[in-house]
Write a protein that holds these residues in place. Structure first.
Motif, PDB file in Angstrom:
ATOM      1  N   ARG A  44       0.958  -1.204  -0.051  1.00  0.00           N
ATOM      2  CA  ARG A  44      -0.002   0.081  -0.008  1.00  0.00           C
ATOM      3  C   ARG A  44       0.866   1.202  -0.090  1.00  0.00           C
ATOM      4  O   ARG A  44       1.757   1.427   1.161  1.00  0.00           O
ATOM      5  CB  ARG A  44      -1.015   0.000   1.240  1.00  0.00           C
ATOM      6  N   ASN A  45       0.708   1.917  -1.031  1.00  0.00           N
ATOM      7  CA  ASN A  45       1.683   3.223  -1.277  1.00  0.00           C
ATOM      8  C   ASN A  45       1.469   4.144  -0.010  1.00  0.00           C
ATOM      9  O   ASN A  45       0.278   4.580   0.290  1.00  0.00           O
ATOM     10  CB  ASN A  45       1.371   3.947  -2.529  1.00  0.00           C
ATOM     11  N   GLY A  46       2.650   4.429   0.413  1.00  0.00           N
ATOM     12  CA  GLY A  46       2.651   5.189   1.756  1.00  0.00           C
ATOM     13  C   GLY A  46       2.235   4.633   2.926  1.00  0.00           C
ATOM     14  O   GLY A  46       2.428   5.197   3.980  1.00  0.00           O
ATOM     15  N   ARG A  73      10.509   9.449   6.465  1.00  0.00           N
ATOM     16  CA  ARG A  73       9.494   9.021   5.966  1.00  0.00           C
ATOM     17  C   ARG A  73       9.270   7.440   5.956  1.00  0.00           C
ATOM     18  O   ARG A  73       8.513   6.664   5.957  1.00  0.00           O
ATOM     19  CB  ARG A  73       9.366   9.331   4.376  1.00  0.00           C
ATOM     20  N   LEU A  74      10.819   6.541   5.745  1.00  0.00           N
ATOM     21  CA  LEU A  74      10.829   5.432   5.898  1.00  0.00           C
ATOM     22  C   LEU A  74      10.496   4.660   7.358  1.00  0.00           C
ATOM     23  O   LEU A  74       9.565   3.838   7.613  1.00  0.00           O
ATOM     24  CB  LEU A  74      12.079   4.574   5.642  1.00  0.00           C
ATOM     25  N   LEU A  75      10.840   5.279   8.514  1.00  0.00           N
ATOM     26  CA  LEU A  75      10.541   5.019   9.648  1.00  0.00           C
ATOM     27  C   LEU A  75       9.212   5.459  10.003  1.00  0.00           C
ATOM     28  O   LEU A  75       8.824   4.628  10.939  1.00  0.00           O
ATOM     29  CB  LEU A  75      11.360   6.054  10.740  1.00  0.00           C
ATOM     30  N   ALA A  76       8.554   6.119   9.598  1.00  0.00           N
ATOM     31  CA  ALA A  76       7.200   6.456   9.788  1.00  0.00           C
ATOM     32  C   ALA A  76       6.253   5.381   9.235  1.00  0.00           C
ATOM     33  O   ALA A  76       5.072   5.073  10.017  1.00  0.00           O
ATOM     34  CB  ALA A  76       6.639   7.717   9.073  1.00  0.00           C
ATOM     35  N   LEU A  77       6.720   4.544   8.465  1.00  0.00           N
ATOM     36  CA  LEU A  77       5.934   3.380   7.962  1.00  0.00           C
ATOM     37  C   LEU A  77       5.777   2.494   8.992  1.00  0.00           C
ATOM     38  O   LEU A  77       4.853   1.461   8.879  1.00  0.00           O
ATOM     39  CB  LEU A  77       6.524   2.876   6.626  1.00  0.00           C
ATOM     40  N   GLN A  78       6.584   2.297   9.891  1.00  0.00           N
ATOM     41  CA  GLN A  78       6.708   1.156  10.789  1.00  0.00           C
ATOM     42  C   GLN A  78       5.297   1.157  11.740  1.00  0.00           C
ATOM     43  O   GLN A  78       4.547   0.239  12.040  1.00  0.00           O
ATOM     44  CB  GLN A  78       7.639   1.380  12.040  1.00  0.00           C
ATOM     45  N   GLN A  79       4.684   2.471  11.839  1.00  0.00           N
ATOM     46  CA  GLN A  79       3.336   2.367  12.353  1.00  0.00           C
ATOM     47  C   GLN A  79       2.381   1.942  11.347  1.00  0.00           C
ATOM     48  O   GLN A  79       1.142   1.617  12.122  1.00  0.00           O
ATOM     49  CB  GLN A  79       2.951   3.835  12.575  1.00  0.00           C
ATOM     50  N   SER A  80       2.381   1.846  10.159  1.00  0.00           N
ATOM     51  CA  SER A  80       1.226   1.340   9.550  1.00  0.00           C
ATOM     52  C   SER A  80       1.338   0.160   8.638  1.00  0.00           C
ATOM     53  O   SER A  80       0.278   0.071   7.827  1.00  0.00           O
ATOM     54  CB  SER A  80       1.120   2.745   8.286  1.00  0.00           C
ATOM     55  N   MET A  81       2.587  -0.351   8.660  1.00  0.00           N
ATOM     56  CA  MET A  81       2.741  -1.789   7.695  1.00  0.00           C
ATOM     57  C   MET A  81       1.944  -2.670   8.201  1.00  0.00           C
ATOM     58  O   MET A  81       1.755  -2.958   9.247  1.00  0.00           O
ATOM     59  CB  MET A  81       4.271  -2.067   7.798  1.00  0.00           C
ATOM     60  N   ALA A  82       1.258  -3.368   7.031  1.00  0.00           N
ATOM     61  CA  ALA A  82       0.666  -4.496   7.409  1.00  0.00           C
ATOM     62  C   ALA A  82       1.577  -5.621   7.699  1.00  0.00           C
ATOM     63  O   ALA A  82       2.650  -5.635   7.353  1.00  0.00           O
ATOM     64  CB  ALA A  82       0.045  -5.021   6.157  1.00  0.00           C
TER      65      ALA A  82
END
Length: 114
Positions: A44-46, A73-82
């Motif tokens: 999922r993009n973003g 931006r990469l670190l922030a993805l830790q919160q939303s990654m499936a």
């Protein structure tokens, strides 16, 4: 895989469901992938990573340049990654489907065919 900041999948092929994406997500690593096929569906993009235009070195370079200048931006993805199911969980789910289908009453047409 846990030693990298992100996993790059620059395929130009319409992949179905690349295992490397599952492995990256299981290891909590964002995926940077082409925007086609199963790659674009799995990532999922973003949220799980980022897409770039398949076959476009310019699109990939622009995305990587942006991420290099804003690594948070990469670190922030830790919160939303499936988190995909593990192989054991997938195997158990398939086994459950088979068990359910064996318990279902057969139709008259299926009885004749058997």
């Amino acid at each position: 895989m846990r030693s990298v900041h992100a996993v790059l999948v620059p395929s130009i092929w319409w992949e179905n469901s690349p295992l490397v994406i599952q492995e990256a997500l299981l290891n909590r690593r964002p995926v940077i992938c082409s925007d086609i096929g199963g790659m674009a569906e799995k990532v999922r993009n973003g949220l799980d990573g980022f897409h770039f235009q398949a076959g476009s070195a310019f699109s990939l370079a622009a995305l990587l340049g942006g991420l290099a200048s804003e690594p948070q931006r990469l670190l922030a993805l830790q919160q939303s990654m499936a988190v995909p199911p593990t192989i054991a969980e997938t195997g158990a789910a398939v086994r459950d489907l088979y068990d359910q289908s064996l318990r279902m009453p057969r139709t008259e047409t299926e009885d004749i065919a058997a």
